[in-house]
Write an enzyme that holds these catalytic residues in place. Structure first.
Site, PDB file in Angstrom:
ATOM      1  N   HIS A 265       1.986  33.149  44.136  1.00  0.00           N
ATOM      2  CA  HIS A 265       2.486  33.169  42.754  1.00  0.00           C
ATOM      3  C   HIS A 265       4.014  33.206  42.691  1.00  0.00           C
ATOM      4  O   HIS A 265       4.603  33.869  41.837  1.00  0.00           O
ATOM      5  CB  HIS A 265       1.915  34.371  41.993  1.00  0.00           C
ATOM      6  CG  HIS A 265       0.440  34.530  42.116  1.00  0.00           C
ATOM      7  ND1 HIS A 265      -0.450  33.537  41.755  1.00  0.00           N
ATOM      8  CD2 HIS A 265      -0.318  35.569  42.584  1.00  0.00           C
ATOM      9  CE1 HIS A 265      -1.697  33.963  41.982  1.00  0.00           C
ATOM     10  NE2 HIS A 265      -1.635  35.186  42.489  1.00  0.00           N
TER      11      HIS A 265
ATOM     12  N   SER B 280      -4.497  33.661  46.561  1.00  0.00           N
ATOM     13  CA  SER B 280      -3.901  34.945  46.188  1.00  0.00           C
ATOM     14  C   SER B 280      -4.272  36.020  47.215  1.00  0.00           C
ATOM     15  O   SER B 280      -3.859  35.941  48.363  1.00  0.00           O
ATOM     16  CB  SER B 280      -4.313  35.324  44.768  1.00  0.00           C
ATOM     17  OG  SER B 280      -3.498  36.350  44.254  1.00  0.00           O
TER      18      SER B 280
END
Length: 229
Positions: A151, A115
């Site tokens: 994501h 991330s």
């Protein structure tokens, strides 16, 4: 995907194998989440009993070691956790870690992360660092050219926003990854795409100089076949 207690995540195993060392040294950082001690303890627990030497660098409320550069440049792998990429990079720059990370990259140390820990190596990406709504982040370290979007399949707003930001020129073309997928670069060249679960993929998202639209190309992604149950 939840990794069972006492198991090293598949992507981290992959990073450790890249070092070619029987007992690689790995330093973990969680600046993006304010150096939450629970995450640090979890990472140490993950490696308990595994052939790796684990250390961590915390910057809150002050560095936990006297010489962060010496610590980081003595590693085989540096792994960066998720959270606020904007806050993380700002704090890194205050402490000179932007320069240190470039030295680590040039020295051949494996740089990895998830991330925020993936976005930071690029010029920018999509982030919720500034609030509930996703926005562009364009102040990455720039070790890798282009942008990165994590994501991609799990947060509905990521894909359309990433397309829009690239089309508008707010972000350069780049790589997007579903949850569980990761991009492996050797120096600044994309080597392969990997995934820790079936069906997770990576994509190249680009716009041409004469084309106002965006092209998304699904990339061949190798399933590592070690998905925990």
């Amino acid at each position: 995907m939840r990794v069972p207690d006492g198991q090293v995540p598949v992507h981290l195993k992959y990073a450790l194998r890249l070092t070619g060392r029987p007992e690689p040294r790995i330093c973990v950082l969680n600046t993006a989440n304010g150096d939450d001690p629970r995450w640090t303890l979890l990472m140490h627990d993950r490696f308990a009993g595994h052939p790796a030497k684990v250390s961590h660098l915390a910057l809150f409320p002050m560095p936990n070691v006297s010489d962060p550069e010496d610590l980081l440049l003595s590693q085989d792998v540096i792994f960066v956790g998720g959270g606020s990429v904007a806050n993380m990079v700002a704090v890194w720059r205050v402490h000179g870690l932007d320069v240190i990370m470039r030295k680590a990259w040039q020295a051949g140390i494996v740089l990895a992360g998830s991330s925020a820990g993936g976005i930071c190596w690029f010029e920018g990406g999509t982030t919720d660092s500034f609030g509930r709504h996703l926005r562009a982040f364009g102040d990455g370290l720039g070790l890798l050219a282009g942008s990165y979007c994590p994501h991609y399949n799990s947060e509905p707003g990521r894909r359309p926003l990433y397309h829009q930001l690239i089309a508008d020129g707010a972000l350069p073309s780049g790589i997007a990854c579903d949850d569980g997928a990761a991009a492996h670069f050797t120096d600044d060249t994309l080597t392969e795409l990997i995934a820790d679960r079936p069906g997770s993929s990576a994509y190249r998202v680009t716009t041409g100089a004469d084309d106002p639209g965006v092209t998304e190309t699904r990339l061949d992604t190798r399933y590592l076949g070690e998905s925990p149950s």
